[in-house]
Design a protein around this motif. Sequence first.
Motif, PDB file in Angstrom:
ATOM      1  N   PHE A 144     -48.187  23.018 -37.170  1.00  0.00           N
ATOM      2  CA  PHE A 144     -48.013  22.140 -35.981  1.00  0.00           C
ATOM      3  C   PHE A 144     -49.386  21.589 -35.469  1.00  0.00           C
ATOM      4  CE2 PHE A 144     -43.879  23.538 -33.460  1.00  0.00           C
ATOM      5  CZ  PHE A 144     -43.349  23.551 -34.491  1.00  0.00           C
ATOM      6  N   LYS A 145     -50.570  22.121 -35.840  1.00  0.00           N
ATOM      7  CA  LYS A 145     -51.932  21.458 -35.371  1.00  0.00           C
ATOM      8  C   LYS A 145     -52.172  20.782 -36.520  1.00  0.00           C
ATOM      9  CE  LYS A 145     -54.097  25.359 -32.753  1.00  0.00           C
ATOM     10  NZ  LYS A 145     -55.114  26.123 -32.811  1.00  0.00           N
ATOM     11  N   ARG A 146     -51.761  20.828 -37.773  1.00  0.00           N
ATOM     12  CA  ARG A 146     -52.031  19.803 -38.821  1.00  0.00           C
ATOM     13  C   ARG A 146     -51.343  18.452 -38.513  1.00  0.00           C
ATOM     14  NH1 ARG A 146     -51.031  22.398 -43.137  1.00  0.00           N
ATOM     15  NH2 ARG A 146     -53.054  22.997 -43.480  1.00  0.00           N
ATOM     16  N   ALA A 147     -49.858  18.635 -38.038  1.00  0.00           N
ATOM     17  CA  ALA A 147     -48.922  17.554 -37.352  1.00  0.00           C
ATOM     18  C   ALA A 147     -49.675  16.872 -36.340  1.00  0.00           C
ATOM     19  CB  ALA A 147     -47.750  17.899 -37.309  1.00  0.00           C
ATOM     20  N   ASP A 148     -50.211  17.687 -35.307  1.00  0.00           N
ATOM     21  CA  ASP A 148     -50.848  16.837 -34.144  1.00  0.00           C
ATOM     22  C   ASP A 148     -51.838  15.744 -34.764  1.00  0.00           C
ATOM     23  OD1 ASP A 148     -49.139  18.131 -32.607  1.00  0.00           O
ATOM     24  OD2 ASP A 148     -50.403  19.844 -32.116  1.00  0.00           O
ATOM     25  N   LEU A 149     -52.962  16.286 -35.646  1.00  0.00           N
ATOM     26  CA  LEU A 149     -54.002  15.594 -36.133  1.00  0.00           C
ATOM     27  C   LEU A 149     -53.478  14.319 -36.934  1.00  0.00           C
ATOM     28  CD1 LEU A 149     -56.283  18.282 -37.678  1.00  0.00           C
ATOM     29  CD2 LEU A 149     -56.630  17.136 -35.552  1.00  0.00           C
ATOM     30  N   VAL A 150     -52.305  14.624 -37.548  1.00  0.00           N
ATOM     31  CA  VAL A 150     -51.770  13.503 -38.209  1.00  0.00           C
ATOM     32  C   VAL A 150     -51.326  12.419 -37.475  1.00  0.00           C
ATOM     33  CG1 VAL A 150     -50.047  12.526 -39.798  1.00  0.00           C
ATOM     34  CG2 VAL A 150     -51.324  14.625 -40.363  1.00  0.00           C
ATOM     35  N   LYS A 151     -50.695  12.752 -36.370  1.00  0.00           N
ATOM     36  CA  LYS A 151     -49.863  12.031 -35.323  1.00  0.00           C
ATOM     37  C   LYS A 151     -51.070  11.315 -34.344  1.00  0.00           C
ATOM     38  CE  LYS A 151     -46.667  15.146 -34.081  1.00  0.00           C
ATOM     39  NZ  LYS A 151     -45.765  15.713 -33.316  1.00  0.00           N
TER      40      LYS A 151
END
Length: 560
Positions: free
Chosen positions: A276-283
């Motif tokens: 989820f945190k990696r997805a937040d960085l991507v978004k």
Amino acid sequence: MINKRNATSYSFLASSIFSVFFFLFSFVSFSQVTTEVDTTNIRIGEQISYKIKVETDSTKLVVFPEGQTFLPLELVEALKVDTTKNASKFELLREYKLTQFDSGSYYIPPQKVIIGDNPFFTDSLKVEVNTIEVDTTKQGLFDIKPIIEVEKSANKWWLYLLLVLAALALIGFLLYWFIWRKKPLTEEEEIALLPAYDRAKLAISKLEEQKYLERSELKSFYSELTFIIRKFLDEKVYDRSLESTTDELVERLQLLKDGNQFAFKKDTISNIETIFKRADLVKFAKSKPDIALAELDKQTIEKELENVKLTLPEPTEEEKLLDQQYKEAQERKEKRKKIIITTAISLFILIATFVGFGATYGFGYVKDKLIGHSSIELLEGDWVQSAYGFPPIYIETPKVLKRQEIELPEEAKGKVKVTAFGYGSMLDDFYIATSTTIVGEQKEEDADVQKAINLNNIIEQSLKNWENLGVQNIITKNEEFLTPNEAQGIKTFGRADFPKSKDGEFYEGEYTLLSFTTEQVVQQVIIMWRADDVYAKDIVKRIIDSVELNPNVKREEETK
């Protein structure tokens, strides 16, 4: 025993007939008019030469009999008047050809000849009509001819019935097809009916079909991947997973694990937090991890999805019951919705049909047609064209007129012969009757005293007799009337208050009385209807237009 309705009809008709008897005036024949015949004994179908001679001066107008005044003998031909001058007098001669097709003894009735302003009557004359002897041994006999089938007038009620049934079938089919039919589910609907875990697994498999990683669309890839796991958690673990931040969601999952509500594995929460945190960085930070790492994250989510599923508790019986009740409630709600839609569409079609026919034919007519109205049934039914009485009255009526037995007073018996036919009564919505009255017995001993008929007095007496039967406020008008074959009579018409019952109730009605007379014969047609009946006028007009006393007269003249 005569019931009240029939008794009223009988009295109403008899009152018009009896009035004929009370207005007869006698005249004595004078020697200025003489008659002669070539024979008084004929066979069936042979003709009699009947001559009327008049001797008068040149200043007086002479009017000879016209038409069928020789009944019961039939007039075949009336020759032109032959005039001869004899000193200061004129001798006028007119010859008539008469015949009869039934054997028996007949009297040629007295004939009225008008000389100047004075009427003169001839003597009655007895004629014997004999049968023709047939030698059956020499006469060829033939079998009775077979019955000829007559084509019945086409009745298209079955066609209207088929159209109505076809329209109902079409409407029923459309309602079934678009509302009641169990329609095949779309792909989205089928997916929505799957359990949460199966939907999540299917969504992940479809994620590969989008080829986000092949196009390096990492933001879209991680958005879809995290939404899949969030939605599953929202349905099965924490109902605010979709709106929570990553930290809030991880914290809630940890609390559920610590509270022994869900037995998550040690690495499950950690792996979900990492992805989820990696997805937040991507978004939000536009980070671009390696494609291989993104593929690994997808596999991790699939594995943790399975792990979360294993920790879910089995639904209790109460939960299963609530779920079943919910499904049944949804089905009832859907069925009720279909019933409401079907009812609304049916009402709309009925109202639209009523408005359409009402705009075309009139709303009153459509209403009466649906509810039922006796006058509409008469107007649009199968009419009957027939002849009533002798001499006959030819008339077209919505129903067959039935013979009415008229009981004559003692003073009229032997002097008046009546045939009467009618339909309905004065208490009904519509009443029609015909009567033919022959005045005087044709006997040789009565030849010097004959009867002349005053038609206006008969009509006046008829109206007075109606008053005696309880009819009130009679408004009347008279005018000359000609039948289609130009038989002349008097049309009496107007309004009156007719008794509705013996309790003093009345209804406003209209009437028409057609009266005709020839020598010794009075013929009448009585029509009565309610004044508020909008369809009766069309019925009355059709009846009056059909009245004829001898329909063959005009046709014979046209042939000549």
